[in-house]
Design a protein around this motif. Structure first.
Motif, PDB file in Angstrom:
ATOM      1  N   LYS A 181      37.472  58.671  40.543  1.00 60.96           N
ATOM      2  CA  LYS A 181      38.607  57.758  40.785  1.00 60.96           C
ATOM      3  C   LYS A 181      38.202  56.322  40.467  1.00 60.96           C
ATOM      4  N   LEU A 182      36.985  55.951  40.883  1.00 64.76           N
ATOM      5  CA  LEU A 182      36.469  54.607  40.583  1.00 64.76           C
ATOM      6  C   LEU A 182      36.402  54.396  39.063  1.00 64.76           C
ATOM      7  N   ASP A 183      35.939  55.430  38.372  1.00 64.96           N
ATOM      8  CA  ASP A 183      35.823  55.383  36.909  1.00 64.96           C
ATOM      9  C   ASP A 183      37.193  55.084  36.279  1.00 64.96           C
ATOM     10  N   LYS A 184      38.229  55.756  36.763  1.00 63.06           N
ATOM     11  CA  LYS A 184      39.599  55.556  36.230  1.00 63.06           C
ATOM     12  C   LYS A 184      40.066  54.122  36.426  1.00 63.06           C
ATOM     13  N   LEU A 185      39.875  53.597  37.658  1.00 61.02           N
ATOM     14  CA  LEU A 185      40.331  52.232  37.956  1.00 61.02           C
ATOM     15  C   LEU A 185      39.539  51.215  37.134  1.00 61.02           C
ATOM     16  N   ALA A 186      38.232  51.506  36.955  1.00 59.10           N
ATOM     17  CA  ALA A 186      37.370  50.578  36.205  1.00 59.10           C
ATOM     18  C   ALA A 186      37.899  50.367  34.791  1.00 59.10           C
ATOM     19  N   GLN A 187      38.491  51.408  34.227  1.00 61.87           N
ATOM     20  CA  GLN A 187      38.997  51.314  32.852  1.00 61.87           C
ATOM     21  C   GLN A 187      40.175  50.345  32.736  1.00 61.87           C
ATOM     22  N   GLU A 188      40.773  49.998  33.887  1.00 67.91           N
ATOM     23  CA  GLU A 188      41.900  49.052  33.903  1.00 67.91           C
ATOM     24  C   GLU A 188      41.450  47.637  34.262  1.00 67.91           C
ATOM     25  N   GLY A 189      40.158  47.459  34.578  1.00 67.36           N
ATOM     26  CA  GLY A 189      39.695  46.156  35.079  1.00 67.36           C
ATOM     27  C   GLY A 189      38.845  45.388  34.091  1.00 67.36           C
ATOM     28  N   PRO A 238      35.277  44.019  33.250  1.00 68.05           N
ATOM     29  CA  PRO A 238      33.879  44.269  33.628  1.00 68.05           C
ATOM     30  C   PRO A 238      33.082  42.987  33.866  1.00 68.05           C
ATOM     31  N   LYS A 239      33.632  41.866  33.407  1.00 66.21           N
ATOM     32  CA  LYS A 239      32.899  40.604  33.576  1.00 66.21           C
ATOM     33  C   LYS A 239      33.449  39.790  34.747  1.00 66.21           C
ATOM     34  N   ALA A 240      34.381  40.358  35.510  1.00 66.09           N
ATOM     35  CA  ALA A 240      35.029  39.596  36.586  1.00 66.09           C
ATOM     36  C   ALA A 240      34.008  39.137  37.634  1.00 66.09           C
ATOM     37  N   PHE A 241      33.079  40.001  37.984  1.00 66.76           N
ATOM     38  CA  PHE A 241      32.075  39.652  38.991  1.00 66.76           C
ATOM     39  C   PHE A 241      30.689  39.982  38.446  1.00 66.76           C
ATOM     40  N   ASN A 242      29.744  39.080  38.725  1.00 67.59           N
ATOM     41  CA  ASN A 242      28.390  39.298  38.246  1.00 67.59           C
ATOM     42  C   ASN A 242      27.574  39.981  39.343  1.00 67.59           C
ATOM     43  N   LEU A 243      27.332  41.272  39.203  1.00 68.14           N
ATOM     44  CA  LEU A 243      26.611  42.009  40.246  1.00 68.14           C
ATOM     45  C   LEU A 243      25.144  42.195  39.844  1.00 68.14           C
ATOM     46  N   PRO A 244      24.234  42.273  40.847  1.00 67.25           N
ATOM     47  CA  PRO A 244      22.791  42.255  40.528  1.00 67.25           C
ATOM     48  C   PRO A 244      22.244  43.582  40.023  1.00 67.25           C
ATOM     49  N   GLN A 245      21.353  43.515  39.010  1.00 66.45           N
ATOM     50  CA  GLN A 245      20.588  44.698  38.580  1.00 66.45           C
ATOM     51  C   GLN A 245      19.237  44.636  39.278  1.00 66.45           C
ATOM     52  N   ALA A 246      18.835  45.745  39.917  1.00 63.14           N
ATOM     53  CA  ALA A 246      17.589  45.742  40.705  1.00 63.14           C
ATOM     54  C   ALA A 246      16.370  45.624  39.797  1.00 63.14           C
ATOM     55  N   LYS A 247      15.329  44.971  40.318  1.00 61.14           N
ATOM     56  CA  LYS A 247      14.076  44.886  39.572  1.00 61.14           C
ATOM     57  C   LYS A 247      13.093  45.877  40.173  1.00 61.14           C
ATOM     58  N   VAL A 248      12.946  47.030  39.502  1.00 57.95           N
ATOM     59  CA  VAL A 248      12.017  48.072  39.965  1.00 57.95           C
ATOM     60  C   VAL A 248      11.178  48.536  38.772  1.00 57.95           C
ATOM     61  N   PRO A 252      40.932  42.655  44.319  1.00 58.72           N
ATOM     62  CA  PRO A 252      41.134  42.952  42.888  1.00 58.72           C
ATOM     63  C   PRO A 252      40.369  44.241  42.556  1.00 58.72           C
ATOM     64  N   VAL A 253      40.935  45.362  43.019  1.00 56.43           N
ATOM     65  CA  VAL A 253      40.214  46.644  42.992  1.00 56.43           C
ATOM     66  C   VAL A 253      39.729  47.003  41.583  1.00 56.43           C
ATOM     67  N   ASN A 254      40.607  46.873  40.592  1.00 55.84           N
ATOM     68  CA  ASN A 254      40.234  47.278  39.232  1.00 55.84           C
ATOM     69  C   ASN A 254      39.047  46.456  38.708  1.00 55.84           C
ATOM     70  N   ASP A 255      39.069  45.148  39.001  1.00 57.65           N
ATOM     71  CA  ASP A 255      37.977  44.282  38.533  1.00 57.65           C
ATOM     72  C   ASP A 255      36.670  44.595  39.263  1.00 57.65           C
ATOM     73  N   ILE A 256      36.757  44.896  40.559  1.00 58.58           N
ATOM     74  CA  ILE A 256      35.538  45.251  41.309  1.00 58.58           C
ATOM     75  C   ILE A 256      34.956  46.549  40.721  1.00 58.58           C
ATOM     76  N   GLN A 286      30.910  49.296  37.578  1.00 61.30           N
ATOM     77  CA  GLN A 286      30.636  50.272  36.503  1.00 61.30           C
ATOM     78  C   GLN A 286      29.805  49.647  35.374  1.00 61.30           C
ATOM     79  N   GLU A 287      30.092  48.368  35.079  1.00 61.38           N
ATOM     80  CA  GLU A 287      29.361  47.657  34.030  1.00 61.38           C
ATOM     81  C   GLU A 287      27.894  47.503  34.435  1.00 61.38           C
ATOM     82  N   CYS A 288      27.670  47.127  35.692  1.00 61.90           N
ATOM     83  CA  CYS A 288      26.306  46.916  36.188  1.00 61.90           C
ATOM     84  C   CYS A 288      25.503  48.225  36.125  1.00 61.90           C
TER      85      CYS A 288
END
Ligand code: KG4
Ligand code: ZN
Length: 342
Positions: free
Chosen positions: A200-208, A210-220, A247-251, A256-258
């Motif tokens: 379901k998240l995948d479906k909504l993501a396709q409508e949002g 991906p650059k709306a919010f900058n989320l962190p990539q872990a350093k491992v 803004p559900v679609n953008d989140i 999904q982008e991250c």
């Protein structure tokens, strides 16, 4: 492939070849599934009974309920599989079942059903590792051969596996906390989507965006993953709206982008480091649109990319039958047991 070991299931010497028919059962989590596959690649019957509707109201899989549902479904699923293939027990060369990792009570249902079939029809039995099976889904309807890199992304696992040959598989990287599917399901729950939230998240993501919010990539570690910090970042982001409309679609798109760009980066690094030219997607999250898109873009750089058909991405028994032939290729004895963790 030569498998002539004698087992307690049968006194006969059995050798499997590309015409052999394996009937497999999968019951490690919330799907009761059975399939018949020829030579590890050709599916003759594939039956899946999903329990998702039952677990939806609890927001996750309740192991005891799941095990009871497997018991209710297993006989019907097996009969339906024989019917679909137009076959009977005598036609089968060997029986197989997932033995782990998974929910113990659930695994026991499939294992005991398959052991019983093997005993009744005087055929060998093969216990299958569920993770190998997800990778083996890529042999169905293809001519894929090792060596390759596999990205295994499911509800319980996130691994980069170096598959050098049918008998040489090495996990070179994995998650140190949440699995990708788990992160999808948890984030989906945070924003109010019902279980299982991943698709379901995948479906909504396709409508949002991906650059709306900058989320962190872990350093491992260079091939390792960590998604719990990302989950916390999404939680913080959701809280920052303080009850106002999200803004559900953008989140969804930003999350999904991250995730997909992290997976892409590590896979590319593994390909370059090993020199392997083939990449194989596996596991329920391999159904994800953006992860598929990014990994498939590697084709433009000369890599061969494989991903199972959607119906073989999530739990099914065809992949178990394929793995029984390709990877888990020893006959087991009657005392073979289930295990919960890899
Ligand atoms: O491999 P699988 O069927 O079961 C396990 O062995 O875990 O994977 C199930 C997981 C769930 O977490 C589900 O939400 C996730 O796969 N999933 C997806 C998608 N389809 C299934 N996650 C993201 N995007 C999807 N399209
Ligand atoms: Zn699975």
């Amino acid at each position: 492939m030569n498998k002539t070991k004698k087992t307690l299931f049968t006194d006969k010497q059995v050798t499997l070849d590309k015409n052999s028919l394996i009937m497999a059962i999968e019951s490690s989590c919330d799907e009761t599934a059975c399939a018949i596959v020829r030579g590890g690649r050709e599916v003759l019957a594939n039956v899946v009974a999903s329990q998702i509707k039952i677990h939806e109201e609890f927001g996750g899989v309740i192991p005891e309920i799941a095990a009871r549902e497997h018991l209710e479904a297993i006989n019907v699923v097996i009969s339906e599989t024989f019917k679909q293939a137009g076959m009977q027990g005598e036609d089968i060369s060997a029986f197989a079942a997932t033995v782990g990792p998974g929910l113990v009570g659930c695994l026991l249902v499939g294992l005991n059903a398959a052991k019983t079939l093997a005993l009744c029809y005087d055929k060998p039995f093969i216990g299958v590792n569920h993770l190998n099976a997800h990778i083996a889904a890529n042999f169905i309807d293809t001519d894929l051969e090792p060596p390759f890199i596999s990205l295994l992304v499911s509800g319980g696992h996130t691994q980069i596996i170096k598959v050098s040959s049918y008998s040489d598989m090495e996990i070179i990287g994995e998650t140190i906390d949440d699995a990708v599917g788990e992160a999808y399901d948890k984030v989906a729950r945070l924003i109010g989507l019902p279980y299982p939230g991943g698709p379901k998240l995948d479906k909504l993501a396709q409508e949002g965006n991906p650059k709306a919010f900058n989320l962190p990539q872990a350093k491992v570690g260079e091939y390792d993953f960590s998604f719990s910090g990302l989950k916390t970042a999404v939680l913080r982001l959701v809280k920052s709206f303080d009850g106002k409309e999200l803004p559900v679609n953008d989140i969804c798109a930003s999350f999904q982008e991250c995730v997909s760009s992290t997976l892409y980066k590590k896979v590319k690094h593994a390909l370059e480091a090993t020199g392997y030219k083939q990449i194989v997607l596996a596991g329920g999250v391999a159904a994800n649109s953006e992860i598929r898109r990014k990994i498939f873009s590697l084709q433009e750089q000369g890599y061969a990319v494989y991903a199972p058909a959607m119906k073989y991405c999530t739990d099914n028994a065809s992949m178990v039958a394929s793995s029984a032939y390709m990877f888990d290729n020893t006959f087991d004895n009657i005392d073979v047991e289930v295990f919960s963790r890899a």
